[in-house]
Design a protein around this motif. Structure first.
Motif, short mmCIF file in Angstrom:
data_model
loop_
_atom_site.label_atom_id
_atom_site.label_comp_id
_atom_site.label_asym_id
_atom_site.label_seq_id
_atom_site.Cartn_x
_atom_site.Cartn_y
_atom_site.Cartn_z
N GLY A 133 0.71 -1.29 0.04
CA GLY A 133 -0.06 0.27 -0.09
C GLY A 133 0.78 1.36 -0.10
N THR A 134 0.22 2.45 -0.61
CA THR A 134 1.22 3.54 -0.75
C THR A 134 0.06 4.76 -0.74
N TYR A 135 0.29 5.74 -0.46
CA TYR A 135 -0.45 6.93 -0.33
C TYR A 135 0.40 8.32 -0.62
N TYR A 136 0.03 9.24 -1.22
CA TYR A 136 0.49 10.45 -1.69
C TYR A 136 -0.22 11.71 -1.40
N ALA A 137 0.44 12.80 -0.95
CA ALA A 137 -0.22 13.85 -0.89
C ALA A 137 -0.53 14.37 -2.21
N ASP A 138 -1.91 15.07 -2.22
CA ASP A 138 -2.07 15.49 -3.68
C ASP A 138 -0.92 16.52 -4.42
N SER A 139 -0.29 16.98 -3.88
CA SER A 139 0.70 18.11 -4.36
C SER A 139 1.74 17.36 -4.96
N VAL A 140 2.05 15.86 -4.88
CA VAL A 140 2.92 15.36 -5.42
C VAL A 140 2.54 14.00 -6.23
N ASN A 141 1.32 13.91 -6.05
CA ASN A 141 0.80 12.46 -6.72
C ASN A 141 0.91 12.72 -8.23
N ASP A 142 1.49 11.64 -8.87
CA ASP A 142 1.62 11.28 -10.27
C ASP A 142 3.11 11.99 -10.59
N ARG A 143 3.86 12.42 -9.61
CA ARG A 143 5.15 12.94 -9.89
C ARG A 143 6.15 12.24 -9.03
N PHE A 144 5.62 11.88 -7.76
CA PHE A 144 6.71 11.03 -6.83
C PHE A 144 6.25 9.51 -6.67
N THR A 145 7.11 8.69 -6.53
CA THR A 145 6.82 7.44 -6.14
C THR A 145 7.71 6.79 -5.00
N ILE A 146 7.00 6.28 -4.01
CA ILE A 146 7.64 5.58 -2.90
C ILE A 146 7.71 4.17 -3.04
N SER A 147 8.82 3.85 -2.69
CA SER A 147 8.96 1.99 -2.83
C SER A 147 9.72 1.77 -1.59
N ARG A 148 10.01 0.63 -1.46
CA ARG A 148 10.83 -0.02 -0.26
C ARG A 148 11.54 -1.34 -0.78
N ASP A 149 12.49 -1.56 -0.28
CA ASP A 149 13.21 -2.98 -0.22
C ASP A 149 13.25 -3.42 1.05
N ASN A 150 12.55 -4.52 1.63
CA ASN A 150 12.78 -4.82 2.97
C ASN A 150 13.82 -5.82 3.23
N ARG A 151 14.56 -6.38 2.15
CA ARG A 151 15.69 -6.87 2.47
C ARG A 151 16.98 -6.18 2.61
N LYS A 152 16.87 -4.93 2.02
CA LYS A 152 17.97 -3.95 2.19
C LYS A 152 17.50 -3.01 3.43
N ASN A 153 16.42 -3.02 4.12
CA ASN A 153 16.03 -2.17 5.19
C ASN A 153 16.01 -0.70 4.61
N THR A 154 15.54 -0.43 3.44
CA THR A 154 15.64 0.86 2.70
C THR A 154 14.41 1.34 1.94
N VAL A 155 13.98 2.65 2.23
CA VAL A 155 12.70 3.20 1.54
C VAL A 155 13.28 4.26 0.57
N TYR A 156 12.59 4.20 -0.67
CA TYR A 156 13.25 5.25 -1.48
C TYR A 156 11.83 6.32 -1.73
N LEU A 157 12.41 7.45 -2.49
CA LEU A 157 11.21 8.23 -3.04
C LEU A 157 11.83 8.91 -4.34
N GLN A 158 11.26 8.44 -5.37
CA GLN A 158 11.53 8.91 -6.53
C GLN A 158 11.03 10.08 -7.04
N MET A 159 11.52 11.29 -7.25
CA MET A 159 10.94 12.50 -7.33
C MET A 159 11.24 12.92 -8.99
N ASN A 160 10.16 13.06 -9.77
CA ASN A 160 10.19 13.53 -11.03
C ASN A 160 9.49 14.72 -11.13
N SER A 161 9.71 15.47 -12.31
CA SER A 161 9.03 16.85 -12.64
C SER A 161 8.91 17.91 -11.44
N LEU A 162 10.14 17.88 -10.77
CA LEU A 162 10.60 18.68 -9.68
C LEU A 162 10.15 20.06 -9.91
#
Length: 124
Positions: free
Chosen positions: A57-86
């Motif tokens: 499950g993911t959820y975004y603020a309206d201001s970043v929806n369709d531009r930002f993508t959150i993801s995680r890799d539980n094997r690496k204990n890491t969460v990411y935020l890909q930010m496009n069209s900044l």
């Protein structure tokens, strides 16, 4: 001691992209929902994006929806935020945060663990 360490911030022109990372240590990572918040000078900290512990499950603020993508890799204990069209309005210090459980919550006070933040500056 739980530690959240963000990286990937920097200076970028409007329309560009950045990818933020947050590495967690001493945390049963998959048991925690993770989120990104940001704070611009003179403004309150605001929710940007969140992801459930499983990553289903993911959820975004309206201001970043369709531009930002959150993801995680539980094997690496890491969460990411890909930010496009900044945009210049995306400028601020970006923080990752951890909250026990699978639910994504937009209220910052419900998150127990926080990183030190990474600066993102978008020039016009």
């Amino acid at each position: 001691q739980v530690l959240l360490l963000e990286s990937g911030g920097g200076l970028v022109q409007a329309g560009g992209s950045l990818r933020l990372s947050c590495a967690a240590s001493e945390l049963p990572f998959s048991s925690y929902a993770m989120a990104w918040f940001r704070q611009a000078p003179g403004k309150e900290r605001e929710f940007v994006a969140g992801i459930s512990g499983s990553g289903d499950g993911t959820y975004y603020a309206d201001s970043v929806n369709d531009r930002f993508t959150i993801s995680r890799d539980n094997r690496k204990n890491t969460v990411y935020l890909q930010m496009n069209s900044l945009k210049p309005d995306d400028t601020g210090v970006y923080y990752c945060a951890a909250r026990f459980g699978d639910m994504i919550v937009t209220t910052s006070k419900t998150y127990r663990y926080w990183g030190q933040g990474t600066q993102v500056t978008v020039s016009s």
